[in-house]
Design an enzyme around this catalytic site. Structure first.
Site, PDB file in Angstrom:
ATOM      1  N   ASP A  40       1.054  -1.410   0.196  1.00 56.10           N
ATOM      2  CA  ASP A  40       0.128  -0.036   0.059  1.00 56.10           C
ATOM      3  C   ASP A  40       0.746   1.802   0.323  1.00 56.10           C
ATOM      4  O   ASP A  40       0.282   2.357  -0.291  1.00 56.10           O
ATOM      5  CB  ASP A  40      -0.687  -0.428   0.612  1.00 56.10           C
ATOM      6  CG  ASP A  40      -0.038  -0.171   2.478  1.00 56.10           C
ATOM      7  OD1 ASP A  40       0.607  -0.067   2.630  1.00 56.10           O
ATOM      8  OD2 ASP A  40      -1.113  -0.241   3.656  1.00 56.10           O
ATOM      9  N   SER A  41       2.145   1.148  -0.039  1.00 61.89           N
ATOM     10  CA  SER A  41       3.035   2.281  -0.347  1.00 61.89           C
ATOM     11  C   SER A  41       2.999   2.672  -2.054  1.00 61.89           C
ATOM     12  O   SER A  41       3.647   3.811  -2.017  1.00 61.89           O
ATOM     13  CB  SER A  41       4.399   1.646   0.064  1.00 61.89           C
ATOM     14  OG  SER A  41       4.896   0.883  -0.709  1.00 61.89           O
ATOM     15  N   ASP A  99      -1.124  -6.288  -0.784  1.00 61.24           N
ATOM     16  CA  ASP A  99      -1.370  -5.686   0.376  1.00 61.24           C
ATOM     17  C   ASP A  99      -2.955  -5.245   0.887  1.00 61.24           C
ATOM     18  O   ASP A  99      -3.896  -4.691  -0.785  1.00 61.24           O
ATOM     19  CB  ASP A  99      -1.090  -3.865   1.264  1.00 61.24           C
ATOM     20  CG  ASP A  99       0.672  -4.442   1.602  1.00 61.24           C
ATOM     21  OD1 ASP A  99       0.607  -5.328   2.381  1.00 61.24           O
ATOM     22  OD2 ASP A  99       1.311  -3.282   2.234  1.00 61.24           O
ATOM     23  N   LYS A 150      -1.560  -9.718   1.415  1.00 63.45           N
ATOM     24  CA  LYS A 150      -0.654  -9.572   3.264  1.00 63.45           C
ATOM     25  C   LYS A 150      -1.823  -7.735   4.139  1.00 63.45           C
ATOM     26  O   LYS A 150      -1.975  -7.192   3.849  1.00 63.45           O
ATOM     27  CB  LYS A 150       0.641  -7.988   3.304  1.00 63.45           C
ATOM     28  CG  LYS A 150       1.137  -7.549   4.284  1.00 63.45           C
ATOM     29  CD  LYS A 150       3.152  -7.671   4.090  1.00 63.45           C
ATOM     30  CE  LYS A 150       3.316  -6.321   3.331  1.00 63.45           C
ATOM     31  NZ  LYS A 150       2.689  -4.823   4.455  1.00 63.45           N
ATOM     32  N   GLU A 177      -1.514  -6.220   7.964  1.00 64.31           N
ATOM     33  CA  GLU A 177      -0.571  -5.106   9.464  1.00 64.31           C
ATOM     34  C   GLU A 177      -1.221  -5.566  10.756  1.00 64.31           C
ATOM     35  O   GLU A 177      -1.951  -5.293  10.606  1.00 64.31           O
ATOM     36  CB  GLU A 177      -1.164  -3.866   9.566  1.00 64.31           C
ATOM     37  CG  GLU A 177       0.139  -3.127   8.186  1.00 64.31           C
ATOM     38  CD  GLU A 177       0.530  -2.080   7.620  1.00 64.31           C
ATOM     39  OE1 GLU A 177      -0.231  -1.313   8.225  1.00 64.31           O
ATOM     40  OE2 GLU A 177       0.743  -1.803   6.305  1.00 64.31           O
ATOM     41  N   GLU A 188       8.875  -4.754  10.251  1.00 65.48           N
ATOM     42  CA  GLU A 188       8.788  -3.518   9.562  1.00 65.48           C
ATOM     43  C   GLU A 188       9.792  -2.991  11.209  1.00 65.48           C
ATOM     44  O   GLU A 188       9.510  -3.108  11.821  1.00 65.48           O
ATOM     45  CB  GLU A 188       7.963  -3.020   9.336  1.00 65.48           C
ATOM     46  CG  GLU A 188       8.546  -1.005   8.827  1.00 65.48           C
ATOM     47  CD  GLU A 188       7.162  -0.465   7.464  1.00 65.48           C
ATOM     48  OE1 GLU A 188       6.989  -1.510   7.054  1.00 65.48           O
ATOM     49  OE2 GLU A 188       7.390   1.164   7.147  1.00 65.48           O
TER      50      GLU A 188
HETATM   51  O1  KIV Z   1       3.324  -1.158   1.552  1.00 65.02           O
HETATM   52  C1  KIV Z   1       4.465  -1.657   1.697  1.00 65.02           C
HETATM   53  O2  KIV Z   1       4.937  -1.122   1.046  1.00 65.02           O
HETATM   54  C2  KIV Z   1       5.256  -2.140   2.524  1.00 65.02           C
HETATM   55  C3  KIV Z   1       6.363  -2.755   2.846  1.00 65.02           C
HETATM   56  C4  KIV Z   1       7.201  -1.206   3.662  1.00 65.02           C
HETATM   57  C5  KIV Z   1       6.957  -4.077   3.700  1.00 65.02           C
HETATM   58  O3  KIV Z   1       4.105  -2.589   3.090  1.00 65.02           O
END
Ligand code: KIV
Length: 354
Positions: free
Chosen positions: A127-128, A166, A194, A196, A258
């Site tokens: 989600d970056s 994500d 994924k 969190e 992280e």
């Molecule tokens: O969203 C992302 O890029 C991440 C990484 C920082 C692990 O979750």
């Protein structure tokens, strides 16, 4: 078809469902495919055991095989299911061999294609994407539609590389929403999702549905304000280890760690069977992940956890500024960039348009 990978759940002599090894850990019903992996006693308390004669078992097996052969799922879907176990053991083998797993984010097809060509083990559509690509202020603004769009692009660019996607903020608040969101990301091309935080119920719901899950502990950008290191204090570090062990028991396939001290990430890594992938978590994790725009030097800030392998931001600025100069000074386009008519056609054209 390899019966080795596939489990068939049978209750009261009826085939209930089929799935993969880890599912039967939670389903607590007979599993014919992965007996070696059943961790919970069968039958569950209060239920009668299913007893089958050899003939009954053989007939049942034949039914199972026919059922699978008649499986009307599209081939591509089925291929992904077969890959599930292969992928799982591949990365666990890498962990056992201490063979580091190289993970990088990607959000678009050309970058994904380049990462696949470079031999990246796993692509993370994180989600970056929100802050790295979409101009959002925070990861929390990323929607499921955004994620599906980018997962699709990455899958088209890297057809062979495992993809983790994500689950966006608030898309996994309940087991039902987590399941729906995950299915949409998988349909878009992801192999694993994924989320969190320490959410064992959400993990259990996904594992029950044969969905591969990468958990994410330490700094949780969706849930924590600020970007500070987690687990510097002994109590918080111990909680991270405890949470990781519980998620491992509940069937996570992988774990992102992280921003935490190396000592903590190292202890977590030794305590879990799932491979750990660190970002700002030191050298002792089973793999590393970085954000591609940080690696390539597009991000204004160079974070301590990152290594910039290029200054593409600067290179791009120079290229674009030169283009603007060339247009304004009429240096672009040059003859090599143009198309011309054949002489005869040109003459006719000029006659018709004096
Ligand atoms: O969203 C992302 O890029 C991440 C990484 C920082 C692990 O979750």
């Amino acid at each position: 078809m390899s019966a080795r990978n596939l489990c068939t759940f049978v209750r009261d002599g009826e085939i209930q469902d089929k799935g993969f090894a880890k599912c039967c850990l939670r389903a607590q019903i007979l599993c014919t495919g992965c007996a070696g992996e059943i961790a919970t006693p069968w039958p569950p308390q209060g239920q009668k055991p299913l007893s089958l004669s050899v003939n009954q078992f053989l007939r049942l097996s034949a039914r199972i095989v026919n059922l699978l052969a008649a499986n009307d799922k599209p081939k591509s879907d089925r291929r992904n299911e077969w890959d599930f176990m292969a992928r799982r053991s591949h990365f666990r083998d890498m962990k056992r061999r201490d063979d580091p797993i190289a993970v990088l984010t990607a959000y678009d097809a050309p970058t994904a294609k380049t990462e696949e060509a470079a031999g990246v083990d796993i692509i993370l559509v994180g989600d970056s994407v929100g802050t790295a690509m979409l101009g959002y202020m925070s990861e929390r603004e990323v929607t499921l539609a955004d994620m599906r769009h980018h997962v699709g692009a990455v899958r088209r660019g890297a057809p062979k590389t495992p993809i983790i996607a994500d689950l966006p903020y608030h898309s996994y608040d309940t087991p039902e929403s987590a399941l729906n969101s995950s299915r949409l990301l998988i349909a878009a091309g992801a192999d694993m999702v994924k989320f969190e935080g320490f959410l064992p119920d959400i993990l259990a719901a996904l594992v029950d549905a044969s969905i591969e899950v990468c958990c994410h502990l330490g700094l949780e950008p969706q849930h924590h304000e600020g970007k500070g290191v987690k687990g510097r204090k002994a109590a918080e570090a111990s909680r991270l280890v405890r949470d990781a062990i519980a998620l491992d028991k509940a069937g996570m396939a992988m774990l992102v760690l992280e921003l935490m001290p190396e000592e903590v990430a190292g202890r977590v890594t030794k305590s879990v069977a799932a491979p750990t992938i660190g970002i700002g978590a030191g050298r002792e994790t089973d793999g590393q992940v970085l954000v591609i725009t940080d690696v390539l030097g597009f991000t204004p800030t160079n974070y301590r956890h990152n290594r910039r392998y290029q200054e593409f931001g600067q290179i791009m600025l120079e290229a674009v500024s030169t283009y603007v100069f060339d247009v304004r000074s009429k240096k672009f386009p040059a003859e090599a960039n143009m198309f011309f008519m054949d002489r005869d056609e040109l003459e006719k054209f000029l006659k018709d348009n004096p």
